[in-house]
Design an enzyme around this catalytic site. Structure first.
Site, PDB file in Angstrom:
ATOM      1  N   LYS A   1      -0.280   4.967   4.556  1.00 12.75           N
ATOM      2  CA  LYS A   1      -1.408   3.750   5.281  1.00 12.75           C
ATOM      3  C   LYS A   1      -0.784   3.476   6.695  1.00 12.75           C
ATOM      4  O   LYS A   1       0.530   3.343   6.713  1.00 12.75           O
ATOM      5  CB  LYS A   1      -1.516   2.644   4.467  1.00 12.75           C
ATOM      6  CG  LYS A   1      -2.370   1.465   5.228  1.00 12.75           C
ATOM      7  CD  LYS A   1      -2.714   0.385   4.102  1.00 12.75           C
ATOM      8  CE  LYS A   1      -3.613  -0.627   4.901  1.00 12.75           C
ATOM      9  NZ  LYS A   1      -5.044  -0.038   4.951  1.00 12.75           N
TER      10      LYS A   1
ATOM     11  N   HIS B   1       0.676  -1.459  -0.186  1.00 11.17           N
ATOM     12  CA  HIS B   1       0.104  -0.086   0.096  1.00 11.17           C
ATOM     13  C   HIS B   1       0.959   1.295  -0.053  1.00 11.17           C
ATOM     14  O   HIS B   1       1.975   1.142   0.198  1.00 11.17           O
ATOM     15  CB  HIS B   1      -0.846  -0.037   1.256  1.00 11.17           C
ATOM     16  CG  HIS B   1      -1.976  -0.718   1.100  1.00 11.17           C
ATOM     17  ND1 HIS B   1      -2.013  -2.354   1.418  1.00 11.17           N
ATOM     18  CD2 HIS B   1      -3.429  -0.584   0.686  1.00 11.17           C
ATOM     19  CE1 HIS B   1      -3.342  -2.783   1.370  1.00 11.17           C
ATOM     20  NE2 HIS B   1      -3.963  -1.822   0.691  1.00 11.17           N
TER      21      HIS B   1
END
Length: 229
Positions: free
Chosen positions: A123, A119
């Site tokens: 995040k 990600h």
């Protein structure tokens, strides 16, 4: 259909607003058919209270929730429809089904499972909610609880029978990559999903909202959305 967003200025809130405008769905503050929460775990109780007070179905896409949050949602689902979705992509919903089926067929005696996710740099939780969701699907398929290995570091880390390993990669602007490795004797099966933009999550959230509109109280998932399609 009218929707209300808990965090309209967040990244997902903005993506859902854009998708809703394209689909002719009104984004309102009051009088919504469905309440959508992609905010933070600390805001969940307030979202539930809002759903209960207005008798409005609630879609929760927030990640990083713990067992206490899950219990709050299940308790509320006796009064309003609740759909918890760590990932609202329709493709991930299908991937979840495939992982469960593969785990059921392959078993745990000769096949190991490792889940790798990537990600963007912002995040804050790891492993991702989607990765853990896929791990639970594998456990359901095997019909047994697994020991979770949440990132290996050090020595003496010989794999335990039946465990599920997780690895998280963070950087750049990656919207979300997930790979589920089934590692067997002299062969590997890899089930993968690649998210190229947040728009896929926004479109999936709107599909889930359509499913929730007018729905009876209960605790639902994206699998129910797929089954109803």
């Amino acid at each position: 259909m009218k929707i209300a967003l808990i965090a309209p200025d967040g990244r997902m809130g903005q993506a859902i607003t854009t998708a809703a405008e394209a689909a002719g769905i009104a984004v309102v503050e009051e009088g919504a058919d469905v309440l959508i929460d992609f905010s933070a775990p600390d805001a969940l109780r307030a979202s539930i209270d809002r759903a209960l007070s207005g008798n409005v179905p609630l879609l929760v896409g927030t990640t990083g929730l713990d067992e206490g949050h899950d219990q709050l949602l299940r308790d509320a689902s006796s009064d309003v429809a609740i759909l918890k979705a760590p990932n609202t992509s329709l493709g991930v919903a299908l991937l979840t089904d495939l992982v469960e089926r593969a785990a059921r067929i392959l078993g745990s005696e000769e096949w190991d499972i490792e889940i790798v996710e990537a990600h963007h740099r912002h995040k804050a939780d790891a492993p991702s909610g989607t990765a853990l969701h896929l791990g639970l699907a594998a456990e359901r398929g095997r019909g047994e609880d697994a020991h979770d290995e949440l990132g290996r570091c050090g020595t003496g880390l010989k794999r335990e029978a039946g465990e599920i390993g997780y690895a998280a990669v963070r950087g750049g602007t990656v919207a979300g990559d997930h790979d589920v490795f089934f590692l067997g004797p002299e062969e590997r099966l890899i089930l993968s999903h690649r998210a190229e933009s947040r728009s896929i999550f926004a479109r999936g959230a709107l599909a889930a909202a359509r499913f929730l509109k007018g729905r009876e109280p209960g605790f639902y998932s994206m699998a129910d959305v797929i089954d109803a399609s």
